[in-house]
Design an enzyme around this catalytic site. Structure first.
Site, PDB file in Angstrom:
ATOM      1  N   ARG A  16       0.733  -1.216   0.111  1.00  0.00           N
ATOM      2  CA  ARG A  16      -0.025   0.032  -0.012  1.00  0.00           C
ATOM      3  C   ARG A  16       1.031   1.315   0.030  1.00  0.00           C
ATOM      4  O   ARG A  16       0.388   2.297   0.750  1.00  0.00           O
ATOM      5  CB  ARG A  16      -0.905  -0.060   1.267  1.00  0.00           C
ATOM      6  CG  ARG A  16      -2.067  -1.002   1.012  1.00  0.00           C
ATOM      7  CD  ARG A  16      -3.095  -0.968   2.080  1.00  0.00           C
ATOM      8  NE  ARG A  16      -2.402  -1.453   3.248  1.00  0.00           N
ATOM      9  CZ  ARG A  16      -3.127  -1.244   4.655  1.00  0.00           C
ATOM     10  NH1 ARG A  16      -4.094  -0.247   4.746  1.00  0.00           N
ATOM     11  NH2 ARG A  16      -2.382  -1.794   5.780  1.00  0.00           N
ATOM     12  N   LYS A  76     -20.354   5.934  -7.978  1.00  0.00           N
ATOM     13  CA  LYS A  76     -19.671   4.543  -8.167  1.00  0.00           C
ATOM     14  C   LYS A  76     -19.448   4.636  -9.587  1.00  0.00           C
ATOM     15  O   LYS A  76     -20.249   5.314 -10.462  1.00  0.00           O
ATOM     16  CB  LYS A  76     -20.645   3.424  -7.807  1.00  0.00           C
ATOM     17  CG  LYS A  76     -20.927   3.038  -6.395  1.00  0.00           C
ATOM     18  CD  LYS A  76     -19.635   2.485  -6.061  1.00  0.00           C
ATOM     19  CE  LYS A  76     -19.747   2.232  -4.390  1.00  0.00           C
ATOM     20  NZ  LYS A  76     -20.129   0.894  -3.877  1.00  0.00           N
ATOM     21  N   SER A  80     -23.343   3.144  13.597  1.00  0.00           N
ATOM     22  CA  SER A  80     -22.109   2.972  14.102  1.00  0.00           C
ATOM     23  C   SER A  80     -21.837   4.603  14.862  1.00  0.00           C
ATOM     24  O   SER A  80     -22.477   5.587  14.284  1.00  0.00           O
ATOM     25  CB  SER A  80     -20.760   2.935  12.889  1.00  0.00           C
ATOM     26  OG  SER A  80     -21.051   4.089  12.052  1.00  0.00           O
ATOM     27  N   CYS A 102      -8.633   2.373   1.025  1.00  0.00           N
ATOM     28  CA  CYS A 102      -8.515   0.871   0.575  1.00  0.00           C
ATOM     29  C   CYS A 102      -9.383  -0.076   1.366  1.00  0.00           C
ATOM     30  O   CYS A 102      -9.593   0.067   2.570  1.00  0.00           O
ATOM     31  CB  CYS A 102      -6.948   0.450   0.718  1.00  0.00           C
ATOM     32  SG  CYS A 102      -5.782   1.369   0.208  1.00  0.00           S
ATOM     33  N   GLU A 118     -26.627  -0.549  -6.337  1.00  0.00           N
ATOM     34  CA  GLU A 118     -25.375  -0.426  -7.161  1.00  0.00           C
ATOM     35  C   GLU A 118     -24.895  -1.866  -7.869  1.00  0.00           C
ATOM     36  O   GLU A 118     -24.178  -1.796  -8.830  1.00  0.00           O
ATOM     37  CB  GLU A 118     -24.095   0.055  -6.423  1.00  0.00           C
ATOM     38  CG  GLU A 118     -23.628  -0.951  -5.250  1.00  0.00           C
ATOM     39  CD  GLU A 118     -22.832  -0.098  -4.168  1.00  0.00           C
ATOM     40  OE1 GLU A 118     -22.189  -0.838  -3.619  1.00  0.00           O
ATOM     41  OE2 GLU A 118     -23.016   0.997  -3.887  1.00  0.00           O
ATOM     42  N   CYS A 125     -28.121   4.090   1.371  1.00  0.00           N
ATOM     43  CA  CYS A 125     -27.705   5.365   1.213  1.00  0.00           C
ATOM     44  C   CYS A 125     -27.290   5.751  -0.266  1.00  0.00           C
ATOM     45  O   CYS A 125     -26.321   5.631  -0.811  1.00  0.00           O
ATOM     46  CB  CYS A 125     -26.190   5.592   2.090  1.00  0.00           C
ATOM     47  SG  CYS A 125     -25.199   4.185   2.088  1.00  0.00           S
ATOM     48  N   HIS A 148     -21.013  13.383   5.921  1.00  0.00           N
ATOM     49  CA  HIS A 148     -19.673  13.589   5.058  1.00  0.00           C
ATOM     50  C   HIS A 148     -19.069  14.793   5.446  1.00  0.00           C
ATOM     51  O   HIS A 148     -18.044  15.153   4.869  1.00  0.00           O
ATOM     52  CB  HIS A 148     -19.870  12.952   3.575  1.00  0.00           C
ATOM     53  CG  HIS A 148     -20.651  11.759   3.541  1.00  0.00           C
ATOM     54  ND1 HIS A 148     -21.923  11.754   3.418  1.00  0.00           N
ATOM     55  CD2 HIS A 148     -20.255  10.539   3.384  1.00  0.00           C
ATOM     56  CE1 HIS A 148     -22.514  10.498   3.157  1.00  0.00           C
ATOM     57  NE2 HIS A 148     -21.220   9.819   3.151  1.00  0.00           N
ATOM     58  N   CYS A 165     -26.200   8.525   7.271  1.00  0.00           N
ATOM     59  CA  CYS A 165     -25.303   7.433   7.434  1.00  0.00           C
ATOM     60  C   CYS A 165     -24.649   7.175   9.024  1.00  0.00           C
ATOM     61  O   CYS A 165     -25.131   8.020   9.802  1.00  0.00           O
ATOM     62  CB  CYS A 165     -24.068   7.705   6.345  1.00  0.00           C
ATOM     63  SG  CYS A 165     -23.976   6.261   5.288  1.00  0.00           S
TER      64      CYS A 165
END
Length: 735
Positions: A15, A104, A411, A494, A583, A620, A672, A704
């Site tokens: 990475r 996406k 979360s 990642c 998606e 979402c 976000h 979210c």
């Protein structure tokens, strides 16, 4: 036989890409040092190609996103970013406060930045492909620059907030865009470039005849250049138009679909062009049955072979995976191994003595008892016992929630302390008891905070989970997780997709311990939090020899067992997250009915709960219009959606759909953004929704999960959200 390959992962075996990029952002390294590290990665990528293939692509290492690079190349920089100042402007567009929208890339898990076309006055701002071509030329390496094609570039862009898909609108923009591409191609050819690889994956989308007429006009402008076009993710939408384009070579994906082969057999292929057969799967990590692949290449009479789609959907190499279930590693081929497979095929067609392995999965990790359960499913397995209206009446009596109930999506902030303790536990530095005790403390703290804030439905915070899919993958039979199987999602982010290698089944309760502990601390309902079957499948790799429907049903059965355990333990609300529901849909809408039929069934199988159990779904998306009819068929009671970015306009999908009766959790806080939303900002969103839906259907929540935010942002934002709900109750209780 000529070998092409493209899209090798830029991430680096350790990475290195992520580290260098984040170090540069933090100011730990200079711009020159950053570019030097990127050059080393470029050389690493090219050396992997040179060992295995004939045509080595360049212009494959973007500092953030290749679609953004194309926007920079053609001068599509929105006015708000000012004059282009190199990397500072580049990263401002990628991740600044007013960054470009991200979405996406087709139906994959890679995210790209959506170009914004303002004036349509394109100009060649920076010939990035030429710079890379000359970089390798200076090293004595000849390459074929890879460029996102003009049609796909516009197809992926927006103008005035709307997708650029209408042929007339595209035609106007092409009058200014085509000369810029011509200039890019001219400069490459002038510098000795012998082949240019042009990616046009949008050719596989639902295009009209007018689109294809436009494509023919555009490519007739490029007829003198040595272009080879690459298409992938599905079959080209008009095969005859595609093969008539005046170019040197054409790539076709023979892995993701059967139509390309059928069209090839029906219409043939022009003898004056090179057919590049995409026969090695670029999206799934399995070793190819090279004997079968060779038979297909022979049947096609192809003089060139390649991967089916970009290899960046795969990790770099399976070489270092030492903790996989027995017999699995030898069945895997990541990006490096895919290049080796192409080389073996070339050697076979050149008459060299090579072994073409026939990989067999037939009896690998099969559990017949699960197959038996799937065969025994009936229509009632995909339907809840009572209709929604009856369930709603029962649940309202059971839960006694106020008007405009408040909750979160699941979360809560994962601080560095949480991440450190998890890492220490995984390294064996602390015992299971110590780790569980730490997690319990976090749960106790988050329940207390939620009660103090005044939320109506609580969550346990998900402190034990690294990732919403990996967490379940580690607890289910038939799914493996890797040590180093990293794939780039966007920017420097990642993730490691799990690998569904066998029959999926549950070994025992997966979430019960933490959720029942949280419920024991409060009188308020605590939601069970589960990831849905389509998302577990869509964000993992899975077997190619088992129908997708069957894999989805296997996972759904396991999730449903967990739902039943939560019900038995007294949990009254269960949330099933399905962000991949839309998606994962095929690129072509003609294939949607088949996909959505089994995707809906899989969700409903997982969600088949008692009438008194309230099932929440979380998705979402910012665009529900296209799939609202399919969503309506899902057996949830409440669906939570993003609404903050669109200021509540997303709700128009429900306005246009007659007969919507289920409850909706309106995402009033854009998580976000680090900004704390005001009560008035959030109220304006709810008021937009109230113009369409009755007050009894509306929940109030963030859009979210809160994992990536910090506590200083979360607490005041949730307090404002609860204040909003109280204000709304006062205002609407007697109306």
């Amino acid at each position: 036989m000529k070998v092409y390959a493209f899209g090798f992962p830029k991430i680096g075996e350790k990475r290195e890409f992520k580290k260098a990029l984040e170090d540069f952002w933090k100011g730990k390294i200079t711009e020159n040092q950053f570019k030097e590290e990127m050059s080393e990665l470029r050389m690493y990528m090219v050396e992997n190609y040179r060992t295995n293939v004939d045509v080595v692509p360049s212009n494959e290492l973007s500092y953030y996103d290749f679609v953004l690079d194309t926007a920079i190349m053609v001068g599509a920089i929105p006015e708000r970013f000012g004059k282009y100042e190199g990397l500072s402007t580049y990263f401002e567009m990628a991740r600044g406060r007013k960054a470009l929208e991200m979405t996406k890339y087709f139906n994959t898990n890679y995210h790209y930045l959506v170009p914004e076309i303002e004036s349509g006055n394109f100009e060649l701002l920076e010939n990035i492909p030429l710079e890379d071509f000359l970089f390798f030329r200076s090293m004595g390496i000849e390459t074929a620059p890879r460029i996102l094609g003009p049609f796909t570039f516009l197809y992926l862009s927006k103008k005035d907030g709307m997708w650029i898909r209408e042929p007339g609108e595209m035609e106007k923009l092409f009058t200014r865009l085509v000369p810029v591409y011509r200039k890019v191609f001219e400069e490459l050819v002038e510098n000795g470039c012998g082949e240019i690889l042009v990616d046009e994956p949008a050719f596989v989308c639902d295009l009209q005849k007018d689109h294809w007429n436009l494509i023919k006009d555009v490519y007739s402008e490029f007829s003198g250049f040595p272009l080879t076009i690459f298409t992938y993710y599905d079959s080209v939408s008009d095969y005859e138009s595609y093969v008539s384009l005046p170019v040197k070579g054409l790539h076709l994906d023979f892995v993701s679909n059967t139509e390309n082969l059928r069209n090839f057999e029906k219409h043939g292929f022009p003898s004056d062009k090179t057919l590049i057969a995409g026969v090695i799967n670029g999206r799934q990590p399995w070793r190819a049955n090279l004997k079968k692949v060779a038979e297909l290449v022979d049947k096609l009479g192809a003089s060139a072979i390649s991967n089916s789609c970009p290899l960046f959907h795969l990790p770099i190499t399976a070489q270092w995976e030492n903790s996989l279930p027995d017999g699995l590693r030898e069945k895997l081929a990541f990006a490096k191994e895919k290049l080796e497979e192409l080389k073996v095929l070339k050697e076979f067609f050149e008459g060299k003595k090579v072994n073409l392995p026939e990989v067999s999965f037939e009896d690998f990790a099969v559990d017949e008892s699960v197959s038996k359960k799937i065969k025994q499913l009936t229509p009632d397995s995909f339907r809840r016992e009572k209709e929604y209206q009856e369930r709603d009446r029962i649940q309202r009596e059971e839960l006694k929630l106020p008007l405009f109930p408040t909750t979160t999506i699941g979360s809560f902030p994962q601080t560095s302390d949480v991440r450190k303790m998890r890492a220490r536990y995984r390294r064996g530095e602390i015992s299971e008891e110590e780790y569980e005790s730490f997690i319990k403390e976090q749960i106790k703290k988050v329940v207390r905070i939620q009660e103090e804030i005044g939320l109506d439905v609580l969550v346990h915070g998900e402190f034990e989970r690294t990732d919403m899919v990996e967490f379940f993958a580690e607890k289910l039979n038939g799914i493996a997780t890797t040590q180093n199987g990293w794939v780039l999602s966007y920017g420097s982010r990642c993730y490691r997709p799990p690998i569904i290698y066998g029959t999926v089944s549950r070994t025992g309760p997966m979430t019960l311990k933490e959720i029942t502990y949280a419920q024991s601390l409060t009188e308020k309902p605590v939601k069970g939090m589960l990831t849905g079957p389509i998302t577990i499948m869509g964000w993992s790799y899975y077997r190619e020899d088992i129908p997708e429907r069957e894999i989805a049903y296997q996972i759904a059965l396991a999730i449903n067992e967990e739902v039943k355990d939560l019900e038995e333990a007294g949990i009254k609300i269960v949330q099933i997250d399905e962000p991949a529901f839309r998606e994962k849909a095929p690129v072509k809408k003609s294939k949607w009915p088949e996909y959505f039929e089994w995707a809906i069934n899989a969700f409903n199988l997982a969600a088949n709960a008692r009438p008194e159990t309230q099932i929440h779904a979380h998705m979402c998306y910012s665009d529900f219009n296209e799939i609202i009819e399919y969503i309506h068929q899902l057996e949830f009671d409440v669906i939570s959606i993003e609404a903050s970015r669109s200021k509540g306009e997303i709700i128009s999908a429900f306005e246009n759909f007659k007969g919507w009766i289920k409850q909706i959790g309106v995402g009033v806080w854009d998580i976000h953004s680090p900004a704390v939303p005001s009560v008035d900002e959030m109220k304006s969103i709810i008021e937009r929704v109230l113009r369409i839906l009755p007050k009894e259907l509306i929940w109030v929540n963030p859009d979210c999960g809160l994992k990536t935010r910090n506590w200083e942002e979360v607490v005041p934002s949730l307090k404002n959200m609860v204040d909003l709900a109280k204000k709304l109750r006062k205002e609407y209780n007697n109306t």
